[in-house]
Enzyme design. Sequence first.
Site, PDB file in Angstrom:
ATOM      1  N   GLU A  29     -38.474 -29.762  51.068  1.00  0.00           N
ATOM      2  CA  GLU A  29     -37.113 -30.298  51.160  1.00  0.00           C
ATOM      3  C   GLU A  29     -36.255 -29.473  52.123  1.00  0.00           C
ATOM      4  OE1 GLU A  29     -33.624 -32.610  50.453  1.00  0.00           O
ATOM      5  OE2 GLU A  29     -35.741 -33.055  50.158  1.00  0.00           O
TER       6      GLU A  29
ATOM      7  N   HIS B  48     -40.103 -21.751  36.440  1.00  0.00           N
ATOM      8  CA  HIS B  48     -41.062 -21.769  37.558  1.00  0.00           C
ATOM      9  C   HIS B  48     -41.171 -20.382  38.157  1.00  0.00           C
ATOM     10  CE1 HIS B  48     -42.995 -23.278  41.285  1.00  0.00           C
ATOM     11  NE2 HIS B  48     -43.304 -24.320  40.532  1.00  0.00           N
TER      12      HIS B  48
ATOM     13  N   GLY C   8     -42.860 -25.610  45.635  1.00  0.00           N
ATOM     14  CA  GLY C   8     -43.288 -26.124  46.932  1.00  0.00           C
ATOM     15  C   GLY C   8     -42.473 -27.324  47.382  1.00  0.00           C
ATOM     16  N   VAL C   9     -42.082 -28.172  46.455  1.00  0.00           N
ATOM     17  CA  VAL C   9     -41.291 -29.351  46.816  1.00  0.00           C
ATOM     18  C   VAL C   9     -39.950 -28.936  47.428  1.00  0.00           C
ATOM     19  CG1 VAL C   9     -40.241 -29.688  44.540  1.00  0.00           C
ATOM     20  CG2 VAL C   9     -40.616 -31.651  46.033  1.00  0.00           C
TER      21      VAL C   9
ATOM     22  N   ILE D 176     -40.983 -18.196  41.433  1.00  0.00           N
ATOM     23  CA  ILE D 176     -41.265 -18.601  42.809  1.00  0.00           C
ATOM     24  C   ILE D 176     -40.584 -19.941  43.080  1.00  0.00           C
ATOM     25  CG2 ILE D 176     -43.427 -17.325  43.049  1.00  0.00           C
ATOM     26  CD1 ILE D 176     -44.942 -19.936  42.585  1.00  0.00           C
TER      27      ILE D 176
END
Length: 150
Positions: A51, A37, A46-47, A43
């Site tokens: 979190e 990723h 987003g999850v 990066i």
Amino acid sequence: MNIEKNLLIDRVDAIEPWVSIQCSSQVPEHAPVFDGHFPGYPILPGVLMVETMAQAGGFLYMLSSDFAKMAFLINIKQAKFNGFVMPGDRLQADVRIVHRAESYLVCEGTLRQAEVVARAQWMLRLMPFDNDVLRQAVQRTVLGCHERLR
């Protein structure tokens, strides 16, 4: 931030019980999640940004309630991403409780570096700890992060 152990909060910087919390984290330079990723352009997903904010909300509840129950993320009402988080970045999560009931909380927050990189609103379900081993492990983790405030 220890992504492999799913501990995304390093330190509680400020807390107003039952109202708000400010937490900080240092994104690791190297973590397996960055291998895919994305190759050549790592990066933070987003999850994991959401979190991080949700964990700060759980810390706020558990510190405010003296660990009466455990907080589980059950709903993400909305999330918006304004920027990227790279390895080595320092993050601050600012979270507040929007609504409180006996079995759930609604929280909202931002995640920022110099600027806001994400904002979200989510729901945490409050449930009794399943066993003492879990309760003690969570207490050690959260109180360890909170002790860094002092």
